[in-house]
Enzyme design. Structure first.
Site, PDB file in Angstrom:
ATOM      1  N   HIS A 114       0.441   3.326  -5.147  1.00  0.00           N
ATOM      2  CA  HIS A 114      -0.242   2.180  -5.753  1.00  0.00           C
ATOM      3  C   HIS A 114       0.166   0.915  -5.022  1.00  0.00           C
ATOM      4  CE1 HIS A 114      -1.434  -0.960  -8.428  1.00  0.00           C
ATOM      5  NE2 HIS A 114      -0.199  -1.202  -8.830  1.00  0.00           N
ATOM      6  N   CYS A 157      -2.490   1.001 -13.494  1.00  0.00           N
ATOM      7  CA  CYS A 157      -2.153   1.321 -12.104  1.00  0.00           C
ATOM      8  C   CYS A 157      -1.871   2.803 -11.862  1.00  0.00           C
ATOM      9  CB  CYS A 157      -0.968   0.476 -11.670  1.00  0.00           C
ATOM     10  SG  CYS A 157      -1.285  -1.312 -11.844  1.00  0.00           S
ATOM     11  N   ASN A 205      -3.825  -6.553  -5.429  1.00  0.00           N
ATOM     12  CA  ASN A 205      -3.571  -5.446  -6.353  1.00  0.00           C
ATOM     13  C   ASN A 205      -4.804  -5.263  -7.227  1.00  0.00           C
ATOM     14  OD1 ASN A 205      -2.809  -3.842  -8.541  1.00  0.00           O
ATOM     15  ND2 ASN A 205      -0.738  -4.681  -8.657  1.00  0.00           N
TER      16      ASN A 205
END
Length: 335
Positions: free
Chosen positions: A261, A114, A291
């Site tokens: 993020h 990430c 995500n």
């Protein structure tokens, strides 16, 4: 030597895993509960025979087509993925050939999650600054769905597959890349991990146990300690944001938009409140893709640009954080 983000495109796989489908498999995990906790209504999942390399190629081809980019202008290729096509060769080499890029370019894979977009931007800026490249194709591509146990409802709900392609150039672009802040703490490695399959634990054991929430856990699949990841994020990211602003000789009030993020809605809202960032300055794009690991920031930037939120001379703070533990941030200034 300056470096710029010139263009961004992205690719989502065909299969849409929406909350209705998840609720059918896990009736106790209702649509309303999913939406309230994660802020995600759907995510896209790679086909069984579709790899990160396949998705990376599609994202790059979209970049070339959407922005009228000559692929022969590319003189370096960086692929960020934690789900490569092979242990070896590097997937970036395979992508170079399939895209028809020049053979006189550099190409390599980087294994980051990430925070990967931030590290890739930093590497690209360094290549330009040192005179090694002028037009860098930076691709983030991930198929985390292949790491998730079929009965792990929590991770299945959060993660989606995607690839994003970014052209970073020494010549021009829509935003100049600023200075970077990084962080690493390997003590948190076991809190987000796939333990089996690589050299440390080569053989899979296929054993699974059920946790207190009804998720099936196995060392063959992705394990995420949600509470520890949450604690790490709340402890590290506010400092990351402050340090990134300072490294770019700005004040918090000089930041026009924060693009972090896109982990999940609960985490993002917790960060926004702790950092005391106004709603209108805090960009969220997670509802229809979930995500997507290293691709969340470029996908969010793509949509923020299309929504005309990246206004001339504005300062946009980017921050990635997660598996490793690893974190990074920078500020881009819109031209």
């Amino acid at each position: 030597m300056k470096s710029y983000i010139k263009a961004i495109s992205y690719y989502l796989p065909q299969f849409e895993l929406n909350n209705f489908i998840i609720e059918k498999s896990f009736p106790e995990w209702s649509i309303d509960k999913i939406a309230k906790k994660t802020g995600i209504s759907s995510r896209y999942i790679a086909a069984t025979d579709e790899t990160s390399g396949d998705m990376a190629i599609k994202a790059a081809e979209k970049l070339f087509e959407e922005h009228n980019i000559d692929k022969l202008s590319i003189d370096y290729l960086i692929l960020c993925t934690q789900s490569p096509d092979y242990f070896l060769p590097t997937t970036a080499c395979v992508i170079q050939e399939k895209l028809g890029l020049k053979t006189s370019i550099g190409a390599f894979d980087m294994n980051l999650g990430c925070s990967g977009y931030m590290y890739g931007l930093g590497l690209a800026k360094g290549l330009i600054f040192s005179g090694q490249a002028n037009n860098i194709l930076f691709i983030t591509s991930e198929t985390y769905s292949k790491f998730i146990h079929p009965q792990d409802k929590s991770n299945k709900t959060i993660f989606g597959d995607a690839a994003a392609a970014t052209l970073i150039s020494s010549e021009d672009g829509f935003a100049e890349i600023g200075n970077f802040e990084y962080g690493t703490d390997g003590k948190g490695a076991n809190n987000l991990i796939v333990k089996n399959g690589a050299m440390r634990n080569l053989k899979n054991n296929n054993e699974a146990i059920q946790d207190e929430f009804g998720n099936y856990l196995s060392d063959d699949y992705l394990f995420m300690n949600g509470s520890e990841i949450f604690s790490f994020t709340l402890a590290s990211v506010p400092k990351l944001i402050d340090n990134t602003i300072q490294k770019n000789n700005l004040l918090k009030e000089n930041i026009n938009l924060f693009v972090l993020h896109q982990a999940n809605m609960f985490m993002l809202e917790s960060l926004r409140k702790k950092c005391k960032i106004e709603n209108e300055k805090f960009y969220i794009h997670i509802d229809n893709c979930g995500n997507t690991v290293s691709s969340t920031i470029p996908i969010a930037l793509y949509h923020a640009q299309n929504e005309k939120l990246l206004k001339k001379s504005s300062n946009i703070l980017l921050a990635g954080f997660g598996v490793g533990y690893s974190w990074g941030g920078t500020i881009i200034k819109v031209i």
